[in-house]
Scaffold this motif. Structure first.
Motif, PDB file in Angstrom:
ATOM      1  N   ARG A  84       0.846  -1.199   0.000  1.00 30.54           N
ATOM      2  CA  ARG A  84       0.000   0.000   0.000  1.00 30.54           C
ATOM      3  C   ARG A  84       0.874   1.238   0.000  1.00 30.54           C
ATOM      4  NH1 ARG A  84      -5.295   1.101   0.992  1.00 30.54           N
ATOM      5  NH2 ARG A  84      -5.800   3.168   1.789  1.00 30.54           N
ATOM      6  N   LEU A  85       0.775   2.048  -1.054  1.00 28.74           N
ATOM      7  CA  LEU A  85       1.591   3.241  -1.201  1.00 28.74           C
ATOM      8  C   LEU A  85       0.713   4.490  -1.143  1.00 28.74           C
ATOM      9  CD1 LEU A  85       3.927   2.152  -4.132  1.00 28.74           C
ATOM     10  CD2 LEU A  85       4.475   2.177  -1.710  1.00 28.74           C
ATOM     11  N   ASN A  86       1.342   5.591  -0.763  1.00 26.06           N
ATOM     12  CA  ASN A  86       0.648   6.873  -0.724  1.00 26.06           C
ATOM     13  C   ASN A  86       1.621   7.953  -1.166  1.00 26.06           C
ATOM     14  OD1 ASN A  86      -1.349   8.838  -0.107  1.00 26.06           O
ATOM     15  ND2 ASN A  86      -0.326   9.256   1.841  1.00 26.06           N
ATOM     16  N   TYR A  87       1.190   8.767  -2.132  1.00 24.38           N
ATOM     17  CA  TYR A  87       2.033   9.885  -2.547  1.00 24.38           C
ATOM     18  C   TYR A  87       1.899  10.977  -1.499  1.00 24.38           C
ATOM     19  CZ  TYR A  87       4.295  13.477  -5.319  1.00 24.38           C
ATOM     20  OH  TYR A  87       5.162  14.436  -5.755  1.00 24.38           O
ATOM     21  N   THR A  88       3.004  11.324  -0.844  1.00 20.29           N
ATOM     22  CA  THR A  88       2.960  12.291   0.238  1.00 20.29           C
ATOM     23  C   THR A  88       4.303  12.964   0.391  1.00 20.29           C
ATOM     24  OG1 THR A  88       2.314  12.613   2.554  1.00 20.29           O
ATOM     25  CG2 THR A  88       3.590  10.633   2.040  1.00 20.29           C
ATOM     26  N   LEU A  89       4.409  13.814   1.420  1.00 24.41           N
ATOM     27  CA  LEU A  89       5.645  14.531   1.710  1.00 24.41           C
ATOM     28  C   LEU A  89       6.088  14.232   3.136  1.00 24.41           C
ATOM     29  CD1 LEU A  89       4.141  16.416  -0.519  1.00 24.41           C
ATOM     30  CD2 LEU A  89       5.790  18.115   0.199  1.00 24.41           C
ATOM     31  N   THR A  90       7.379  14.340   3.339  1.00 30.56           N
ATOM     32  CA  THR A  90       7.916  14.187   4.680  1.00 30.56           C
ATOM     33  C   THR A  90       9.129  15.080   4.826  1.00 30.56           C
ATOM     34  OG1 THR A  90       8.661  12.586   6.342  1.00 30.56           O
ATOM     35  CG2 THR A  90       9.447  12.264   4.094  1.00 30.56           C
ATOM     36  N   GLY A  91       9.446  15.438   6.063  1.00 31.94           N
ATOM     37  CA  GLY A  91      10.602  16.284   6.319  1.00 31.94           C
ATOM     38  C   GLY A  91      10.319  17.303   7.400  1.00 31.94           C
ATOM     39  N   ASP A  92      11.369  17.990   7.860  1.00 29.49           N
ATOM     40  CA  ASP A  92      11.235  18.970   8.946  1.00 29.49           C
ATOM     41  C   ASP A  92      10.262  20.090   8.588  1.00 29.49           C
ATOM     42  OD1 ASP A  92      12.949  17.581  10.534  1.00 29.49           O
ATOM     43  OD2 ASP A  92      14.706  18.811  10.079  1.00 29.49           O
ATOM     44  N   MET A  93      10.278  20.486   7.320  1.00 31.35           N
ATOM     45  CA  MET A  93       9.416  21.590   6.925  1.00 31.35           C
ATOM     46  C   MET A  93       7.945  21.211   7.053  1.00 31.35           C
ATOM     47  SD  MET A  93       7.404  23.039   4.444  1.00 31.35           S
ATOM     48  CE  MET A  93       7.704  21.903   3.120  1.00 31.35           C
ATOM     49  N   VAL A  94       7.603  19.968   6.747  1.00 27.82           N
ATOM     50  CA  VAL A  94       6.227  19.502   6.905  1.00 27.82           C
ATOM     51  C   VAL A  94       5.833  19.537   8.374  1.00 27.82           C
ATOM     52  CG1 VAL A  94       4.646  17.591   6.495  1.00 27.82           C
ATOM     53  CG2 VAL A  94       6.460  18.065   4.843  1.00 27.82           C
ATOM     54  N   ASN A  95       6.741  19.066   9.244  1.00 33.18           N
ATOM     55  CA  ASN A  95       6.460  19.111  10.677  1.00 33.18           C
ATOM     56  C   ASN A  95       6.296  20.545  11.151  1.00 33.18           C
ATOM     57  OD1 ASN A  95       6.676  16.325  10.815  1.00 33.18           O
ATOM     58  ND2 ASN A  95       8.868  16.378  11.270  1.00 33.18           N
ATOM     59  N   LEU A  96       7.098  21.469  10.596  1.00 35.79           N
ATOM     60  CA  LEU A  96       6.998  22.870  10.981  1.00 35.79           C
ATOM     61  C   LEU A  96       5.617  23.432  10.660  1.00 35.79           C
ATOM     62  CD1 LEU A  96       8.144  25.558  11.940  1.00 35.79           C
ATOM     63  CD2 LEU A  96       9.092  25.897   9.634  1.00 35.79           C
ATOM     64  N   ALA A  97       5.111  23.130   9.469  1.00 32.47           N
ATOM     65  CA  ALA A  97       3.777  23.618   9.105  1.00 32.47           C
ATOM     66  C   ALA A  97       2.727  23.115  10.089  1.00 32.47           C
ATOM     67  CB  ALA A  97       3.432  23.188   7.682  1.00 32.47           C
ATOM     68  N   ALA A  98       2.845  21.839  10.477  1.00 27.32           N
ATOM     69  CA  ALA A  98       1.898  21.283  11.453  1.00 27.32           C
ATOM     70  C   ALA A  98       2.050  21.966  12.816  1.00 27.32           C
ATOM     71  CB  ALA A  98       2.116  19.784  11.575  1.00 27.32           C
ATOM     72  N   ARG A  99       3.303  22.261  13.218  1.00 31.03           N
ATOM     73  CA  ARG A  99       3.544  22.924  14.509  1.00 31.03           C
ATOM     74  C   ARG A  99       2.989  24.351  14.496  1.00 31.03           C
ATOM     75  NH1 ARG A  99       4.429  18.414  15.288  1.00 31.03           N
ATOM     76  NH2 ARG A  99       6.284  17.392  16.174  1.00 31.03           N
ATOM     77  N   LEU A 100       3.125  25.034  13.357  1.00 29.42           N
ATOM     78  CA  LEU A 100       2.610  26.399  13.282  1.00 29.42           C
ATOM     79  C   LEU A 100       1.089  26.417  13.405  1.00 29.42           C
ATOM     80  CD1 LEU A 100       4.797  28.059  10.488  1.00 29.42           C
ATOM     81  CD2 LEU A 100       5.131  28.062  12.963  1.00 29.42           C
TER      82      LEU A 100
END
Length: 503
Positions: A365-381
């Motif tokens: 099962r695959l999902n096209y998505t993004l990962t990385g510190d910048m993604v976490n930053l957006a969620a934290r903001l």
């Protein structure tokens, strides 16, 4: 009637194809009745002029028998042939008498014999293109057309193929003028075959990838972006690549309270959430965003993957502001039917930077998505809005790309949970020209207070913040923070940063 051709000075040993250059007037045709009358009158001079040194063929030119559809049938016309006939000797011609009956695209069979003798005596035989040359011509033309069909859409390919057929027919005619029979039928047959096979292949094999892209992304991307992906599926590189992207997280404020209010009617909660998420997704798609996933009541959207997007930061911020505006109408028209409070609120965080984009997951099962510190930053903001009582926060890199079209204020040098370095964050209050003067005045006062805060003049900063604390949540937060710093000053190396304790 008799036909005559020039007598040969010698006869060639071999003959190619008959050259049917025997249209109207090509070979003189004489009336036997006229010749009989001419002989009876003793006009020997006429015979001398017409037949000396010529081969004469006697044959019938009947209306319904022995008619041949020759190679020049599109040009042959009995009436035109009559008009081009040589001058009569005694009996005048009457071309109109039988015109209606014999005006057809065929010639008398005797004209085939005349064409053969004409070809032989004048050495104008047609010669077929040699096997090697014919193969090279057909192969080259077919390869070029196949390459064009592989690159072009079907309608354009059909137009190109039709143009090629016209050119091939024109070339065949020009070759005939040079007494060469080109492989015209082979050229046409192979062109049609190439078109058919290429577009069947593209539909079954190659376009399957485009259909997969359309199916995979049609619920997540704006239609214009899906069309671009279908035109260039290579723009979607699977397996992971570093991309410069802008990511937005939205989340409903107080969702737990809403769930509690609808715990007796869970179907209404699901219906409300579906309508809310549809609303957010439609706004994002209008601004060329990609809805990466739904996380409960939260939405993660991306600009810059799977396709590059011009002005990604501006489009993301415009989408966020439009989401807020659409939510006001949604609260008025929809939410009142579901919640006693009649209101949903949303918090938004937007960040810009490099992230890894691609297919992630398990082998099954695959999902096209993004990962990385910048993604976490957006969620934290997005979550950090709770600390300041704000609704929309962006990172410094996002803010720098927005220009002067939006009203921003620097909220803090924030150390989000899990990080050690501070990040300058901004609140977006709206588009320039659409923010009230009273709000602009509060922002100006807030910035003065923030300057005193960063200079460690906490008493002066507190006084400024307290004037607007009742109407401006960030001012209230900073007034309380200054109270704390007056009691317990920050360390000497403090530069105005604040460490967020929660996500």
């Amino acid at each position: 009637g008799p036909s005559q051709v020039n007598a040969p000075s010698h006869v060639p040993n071999c003959l190619g194809f008959i050259n049917f250059n025997t249209g109207a007037g090509d070979v003189p045709v004489y009336s036997l009745v006229d010749l009989y009358a001419c002989a009876a009158a003793g006009d020997q001079a006429y015979f001398q002029r017409a037949f000396t040194g010529k081969i004469v063929i006697f044959g019938e030119a009947l209306d319904s028998e022995d008619r041949i559809r020759g190679a020049k049938r599109m040009e042959w016309n009995e009436a035109a042939s009559a008009r081009a006939a040589p001058a009569r000797c005694k009996v005048a011609a009457d071309p109109g008498r039988f015109a209606a009956a014999v005006n057809r695209r065929s010639m008398p069979g005797v004209m085939v014999h005349a064409a053969a003798i004409n070809t032989l005596t004048k050495q104008i035989a047609l010669h077929q293109t040699g096997p090697a040359a014919a193969f090279a011509l057909v192969a080259t033309t077919t390869i070029l057309l196949t390459a064009a069909f592989l690159l072009l859409p079907p309608v354009t390919g059909a137009a190109v193929g039709l143009a090629a057929l016209v050119l091939e027919l024109a070339g065949s005619v020009m070759a005939l003028q040079a007494r060469v029979v080109a492989p015209g039928l082979s050229l046409i047959a192979w062109a049609i075959l190439a078109y058919t096979l290429v577009y069947v292949y593209r539909f079954v094999i190659e376009d399957r990838e485009k259909r997969w892209v359309q199916h995979a992304f049609r619920h997540y991307l704006a239609p214009a972006l899906v069309d671009r992906l279908m035109e260039n599926p290579d723009a979607l590189k699977l397996g992971g690549e570093e991309r410069w992207v802008t990511v937005m997280f939205t989340d409903i404020a107080g969702f737990t309270t809403i769930s509690e209010a609808l715990k007796e009617t869970p179907e209404k909660l699901v219906e409300l959430m579906n309508r809310y998420l549809t609303l957010m997704s439609d706004v994002i798609a209008r601004h060329d965003g990609y809805v990466d996933k739904f996380i409960g009541d939260a939405v993660m959207a991306v600009w810059g993957a799977p396709l590059q997007v011009e002005d990604a930061e501006r489009k993301a911020v415009n989408a966020a502001l439009d989401c807020q505006a659409a939510l006001l109408d949604f609260n008025r028209d929809v939410v009142a039917d579901y919640l006693p409070s009649g209101r949903l609120g949303t918090r938004i965080g937007v960040a810009t930077g490099y992230a890894i984009a691609g297919n992630m997951g398990s082998a099954q099962r695959l999902n096209y998505t993004l990962t990385g510190d910048m993604v976490n930053l957006a969620a934290r903001l997005e979550g950090a809005n709770k600390e300041y009582g704000t609704a929309f926060m962006v990172s410094e890199l996002t803010a720098k790309a927005l220009g002067e079209d939006f009203v921003l204020r620097r909220l803090d040098r924030l150390i989000v949970k899990g990080k050690t370095e501070p990040i300058v964050v901004f609140e977006v209050l709206g588009r320039r020209g659409a923010v009230d003067d009273a709000v602009l005045a509060r922002i100006a006062a807030f910035e003065r207070g923030l300057a005193r805060h960063d200079a460690r003049d906490f008493a002066a900063a507190r006084a400024i913040f307290q004037k607007h604390a009742s109407a401006d949540p960030p001012s209230r937060v900073y007034a309380e923070r200054c109270e704390t710093y007056l009691a317990t000053p920050p360390p000497a190396d403090w530069r105005g940063e604040f460490a967020l304790k929660t996500k």
